[in-house]
Design a protein around this motif. Structure first.
Motif, PDB file in Angstrom:
ATOM      1  N   THR A 108      12.253   1.077  -0.797  1.00  0.00           N
ATOM      2  CA  THR A 108      11.828   1.022   0.600  1.00  0.00           C
ATOM      3  C   THR A 108      10.634   1.942   0.853  1.00  0.00           C
ATOM      4  O   THR A 108       9.708   1.591   1.573  1.00  0.00           O
ATOM      5  CB  THR A 108      12.999   1.415   1.530  1.00  0.00           C
ATOM      6  OG1 THR A 108      14.072   0.499   1.312  1.00  0.00           O
ATOM      7  CG2 THR A 108      12.593   1.385   2.984  1.00  0.00           C
ATOM      8  N   GLU A 109      10.658   3.120   0.223  1.00  0.00           N
ATOM      9  CA  GLU A 109       9.590   4.100   0.419  1.00  0.00           C
ATOM     10  C   GLU A 109       8.416   3.914  -0.543  1.00  0.00           C
ATOM     11  O   GLU A 109       7.434   4.658  -0.465  1.00  0.00           O
ATOM     12  CB  GLU A 109      10.178   5.510   0.296  1.00  0.00           C
ATOM     13  CG  GLU A 109      11.186   5.803   1.402  1.00  0.00           C
ATOM     14  CD  GLU A 109      11.927   7.114   1.198  1.00  0.00           C
ATOM     15  OE1 GLU A 109      11.514   7.924   0.329  1.00  0.00           O
ATOM     16  OE2 GLU A 109      12.926   7.339   1.906  1.00  0.00           O
ATOM     17  N   GLY A 110       8.520   2.963  -1.470  1.00  0.00           N
ATOM     18  CA  GLY A 110       7.426   2.709  -2.411  1.00  0.00           C
ATOM     19  C   GLY A 110       7.167   3.851  -3.363  1.00  0.00           C
ATOM     20  O   GLY A 110       6.018   4.138  -3.695  1.00  0.00           O
ATOM     21  N   LEU A 111       8.232   4.499  -3.830  1.00  0.00           N
ATOM     22  CA  LEU A 111       8.079   5.649  -4.719  1.00  0.00           C
ATOM     23  C   LEU A 111       8.064   5.233  -6.193  1.00  0.00           C
ATOM     24  O   LEU A 111       8.701   4.259  -6.584  1.00  0.00           O
ATOM     25  CB  LEU A 111       9.229   6.640  -4.505  1.00  0.00           C
ATOM     26  CG  LEU A 111       9.354   7.235  -3.111  1.00  0.00           C
ATOM     27  CD1 LEU A 111      10.592   8.117  -3.021  1.00  0.00           C
ATOM     28  CD2 LEU A 111       8.099   8.012  -2.755  1.00  0.00           C
ATOM     29  N   GLY A 112       7.371   6.022  -7.008  1.00  0.00           N
ATOM     30  CA  GLY A 112       7.387   5.837  -8.453  1.00  0.00           C
ATOM     31  C   GLY A 112       7.011   4.424  -8.867  1.00  0.00           C
ATOM     32  O   GLY A 112       5.949   3.919  -8.501  1.00  0.00           O
ATOM     33  N   GLY A 117       4.180  -2.898  -4.761  1.00  0.00           N
ATOM     34  CA  GLY A 117       4.763  -4.218  -4.980  1.00  0.00           C
ATOM     35  C   GLY A 117       5.370  -4.445  -6.344  1.00  0.00           C
ATOM     36  O   GLY A 117       5.383  -5.569  -6.835  1.00  0.00           O
ATOM     37  N   PHE A 118       5.877  -3.418  -6.985  1.00  0.00           N
ATOM     38  CA  PHE A 118       6.540  -3.549  -8.291  1.00  0.00           C
ATOM     39  C   PHE A 118       7.708  -4.526  -8.206  1.00  0.00           C
ATOM     40  O   PHE A 118       8.445  -4.558  -7.225  1.00  0.00           O
ATOM     41  CB  PHE A 118       7.050  -2.164  -8.732  1.00  0.00           C
ATOM     42  CG  PHE A 118       7.930  -2.185  -9.942  1.00  0.00           C
ATOM     43  CD1 PHE A 118       7.396  -2.343 -11.207  1.00  0.00           C
ATOM     44  CD2 PHE A 118       9.301  -2.042  -9.810  1.00  0.00           C
ATOM     45  CE1 PHE A 118       8.215  -2.345 -12.320  1.00  0.00           C
ATOM     46  CE2 PHE A 118      10.122  -2.048 -10.932  1.00  0.00           C
ATOM     47  CZ  PHE A 118       9.576  -2.196 -12.183  1.00  0.00           C
ATOM     48  N   HIS A 119       7.853  -5.342  -9.225  1.00  0.00           N
ATOM     49  CA  HIS A 119       8.991  -6.248  -9.351  1.00  0.00           C
ATOM     50  C   HIS A 119       9.743  -5.882 -10.626  1.00  0.00           C
ATOM     51  O   HIS A 119       9.138  -5.855 -11.702  1.00  0.00           O
ATOM     52  CB  HIS A 119       8.535  -7.705  -9.438  1.00  0.00           C
ATOM     53  CG  HIS A 119       7.867  -8.176  -8.195  1.00  0.00           C
ATOM     54  ND1 HIS A 119       8.566  -8.486  -7.054  1.00  0.00           N
ATOM     55  CD2 HIS A 119       6.561  -8.376  -7.909  1.00  0.00           C
ATOM     56  CE1 HIS A 119       7.718  -8.864  -6.121  1.00  0.00           C
ATOM     57  NE2 HIS A 119       6.497  -8.793  -6.603  1.00  0.00           N
TER      58      HIS A 119
END
Length: 162
Positions: A108-112, A117-119
């Motif tokens: 949700t926070e787009g960490l690491g 948009g990592f899948h």
């Protein structure tokens, strides 16, 4: 493997799956060395304080000699949970995986790994062969051919006897 060595013993970080050290991930900005970044984050965290690992009891045998463990850095910080919460490792895919809530927050926070948009691999890997409709069609074709061959051979034998 997601292994760390503490006092000469190799432990597998249970519930926290890091990418391979040479892994490259794609995001909205292109490719980036996510494996290198994840393992560097782990090295940095390990350098902060002493590391202790608690072996988890498993039923059955494992295919390797690595002990599944929950590790801590310092007195209370779960290394396993921290890696997943910061987005540097993935939790297991089962709904009951121990660090799914941490993974959801990192995503949700787009960490690491979750930046841009990592899948995760299961989202882009092919389906297993048993789920493959083309494979199923091929399998059905093989069965029909075998049945026809058996019927034809049976008819030929019957004609030869008459």
């Amino acid at each position: 493997e997601d292994l760390i060595e503490v006092n000469g013993i190799a432990y597998r970080l249970d519930g926290a799956s890091l990418p391979a050290a040479d892994a490259v991930c794609k995001d909205s900005d292109g490719e980036w060395p996510c494996g290198k970044a994840a393992w560097q984050a782990l090295r940095t965290k390990l350098s902060e304080d002493s590391v202790h690992c608690q072996v988890l009891i498993t039923i059955g045998s494992t295919a390797n000699n690595f002990l599944p463990a929950e590790c801590t850095v310092g007195e209370t910080d779960s290394l396993n949970a921290w890696l997943v919460r910061e987005g540097w490792a993935l939790a297991g895919r089962a709904d009951s995986a121990p660090f799914r809530p941490e993974e959801t927050l990192a995503q949700t926070e787009g960490l690491g790994l979750w930046r841009g948009g990592f899948h995760p691999p299961e989202a882009w890997r092919g389906t297993p062969a048993q789920d493959c409709s083309v494979c199923s069609a091929r399998h059905q074709s093989v069965i029909r051919t075998r049945n026809l061959r058996q019927q034809t051979e049976g008819a030929v034998e019957s004609d030869a006897q008459n």
